[in-house]
Scaffold this motif. Structure first.
Motif, PDB file in Angstrom:
ATOM      1  N   LEU A  28     -87.648  23.092  -7.915  1.00  0.00           N
ATOM      2  CA  LEU A  28     -86.619  23.222  -8.750  1.00  0.00           C
ATOM      3  C   LEU A  28     -86.582  22.171  -9.949  1.00  0.00           C
ATOM      4  CD1 LEU A  28     -84.261  25.280  -9.724  1.00  0.00           C
ATOM      5  CD2 LEU A  28     -82.824  23.788  -8.295  1.00  0.00           C
ATOM      6  N   SER A  29     -86.600  22.589 -11.164  1.00  0.00           N
ATOM      7  CA  SER A  29     -86.059  21.759 -12.243  1.00  0.00           C
ATOM      8  C   SER A  29     -84.889  21.913 -12.650  1.00  0.00           C
ATOM      9  CB  SER A  29     -86.963  21.908 -13.348  1.00  0.00           C
ATOM     10  OG  SER A  29     -86.984  20.876 -14.302  1.00  0.00           O
ATOM     11  N   HIS A  30     -83.882  20.950 -12.527  1.00  0.00           N
ATOM     12  CA  HIS A  30     -82.561  21.312 -13.161  1.00  0.00           C
ATOM     13  C   HIS A  30     -81.834  19.973 -13.559  1.00  0.00           C
ATOM     14  CE1 HIS A  30     -80.899  18.565  -9.973  1.00  0.00           C
ATOM     15  NE2 HIS A  30     -82.280  18.853  -9.546  1.00  0.00           N
ATOM     16  N   ASN A  56     -75.106  25.936  -5.309  1.00  0.00           N
ATOM     17  CA  ASN A  56     -75.594  27.267  -5.982  1.00  0.00           C
ATOM     18  C   ASN A  56     -76.806  27.255  -6.605  1.00  0.00           C
ATOM     19  OD1 ASN A  56     -72.886  28.461  -5.740  1.00  0.00           O
ATOM     20  ND2 ASN A  56     -72.127  27.397  -7.641  1.00  0.00           N
ATOM     21  N   LYS A  57     -77.496  26.047  -6.782  1.00  0.00           N
ATOM     22  CA  LYS A  57     -78.831  25.701  -7.735  1.00  0.00           C
ATOM     23  C   LYS A  57     -79.728  25.797  -6.391  1.00  0.00           C
ATOM     24  CE  LYS A  57     -77.800  21.227  -9.038  1.00  0.00           C
ATOM     25  NZ  LYS A  57     -77.829  20.334 -10.232  1.00  0.00           N
ATOM     26  N   SER A 110     -77.253  24.941 -15.574  1.00  0.00           N
ATOM     27  CA  SER A 110     -75.996  25.482 -15.289  1.00  0.00           C
ATOM     28  C   SER A 110     -75.132  26.013 -16.198  1.00  0.00           C
ATOM     29  CB  SER A 110     -75.182  24.382 -14.276  1.00  0.00           C
ATOM     30  OG  SER A 110     -74.807  23.203 -15.103  1.00  0.00           O
ATOM     31  N   ASP A 111     -75.684  25.406 -17.684  1.00  0.00           N
ATOM     32  CA  ASP A 111     -74.823  26.028 -18.639  1.00  0.00           C
ATOM     33  C   ASP A 111     -75.154  27.060 -19.506  1.00  0.00           C
ATOM     34  OD1 ASP A 111     -76.732  24.166 -19.478  1.00  0.00           O
ATOM     35  OD2 ASP A 111     -75.340  22.926 -20.792  1.00  0.00           O
ATOM     36  N   LYS A 134     -78.245  24.738 -26.760  1.00  0.00           N
ATOM     37  CA  LYS A 134     -77.000  23.911 -26.853  1.00  0.00           C
ATOM     38  C   LYS A 134     -77.048  23.379 -25.574  1.00  0.00           C
ATOM     39  CE  LYS A 134     -74.300  26.417 -30.020  1.00  0.00           C
ATOM     40  NZ  LYS A 134     -73.144  27.184 -30.299  1.00  0.00           N
ATOM     41  N   SER A 135     -77.953  23.730 -24.441  1.00  0.00           N
ATOM     42  CA  SER A 135     -77.761  23.125 -23.105  1.00  0.00           C
ATOM     43  C   SER A 135     -77.971  21.679 -23.068  1.00  0.00           C
ATOM     44  CB  SER A 135     -78.966  23.931 -22.479  1.00  0.00           C
ATOM     45  OG  SER A 135     -78.859  23.447 -20.937  1.00  0.00           O
TER      46      SER A 135
END
Length: 136
Positions: A28-30, A56-57, A110-111, A134-135
């Motif tokens: 996972l990349s986050h 959640n992720k 998340s956004d 915009k993230s």
């Protein structure tokens, strides 16, 4: 390398693999949230952390991996024991290889939401692209 596994009851377990005998896995990349909202290795070991936003992720990654036929997955926030400086240093030095060797790499922003996204609808496409740009 410590990997997560999604259990039938929806919980996660950690398994450590030594040497080159590492099964196929997703990674996972986050974006990181506040430290208090990320699920840690200790949280998973103690069965806590489900109420943290970062859970959640982890769930997202586990569910995507299962859909793609992968039993194991890796998320840096909880697969690395950041209280152990030696482990943290080894993980930082190994991270490029771990990403490169992953069978799948998922991104969790998340956004940004893809719900309701329709690639044939220009308004939907514009809304998604705008949020993506915009993230943080």
């Amino acid at each position: 390398m410590r990997l997560l596994e999604l259990k039938d009851n929806g919980d996660f377990s950690l398994t450590e693999f030594i040497g080159d005998n590492i099964p196929r896995y997703a990674i996972l990349s986050h974006t990181w949230g506040a430290d208090s909202e990320e699920v840690t290795c200790k949280d998973l070991a103690e069965g806590t952390g489900k109420n943290k936003a970062g859970y959640n992720k982890i769930r997202f990654c586990g569910e995507r991996a299962a859909c793609d036929g992968l039993q194991y997955f890796w998320v840096d926030t909880c697969c690395i024991d950041k209280t152990n400086n030696t482990e943290l240093s080894e993980a930082i030095n190994s991270m490029f290889r771990w990403y490169r060797d992953a069978a799948k790499c998922y991104v969790y922003l998340s956004d940004v939401s893809a719900r309701g996204y329709n690639m044939n609808d220009q308004i939907s496409l514009f809304t998604w692209e705008s949020a993506f740009r915009k993230s943080r």
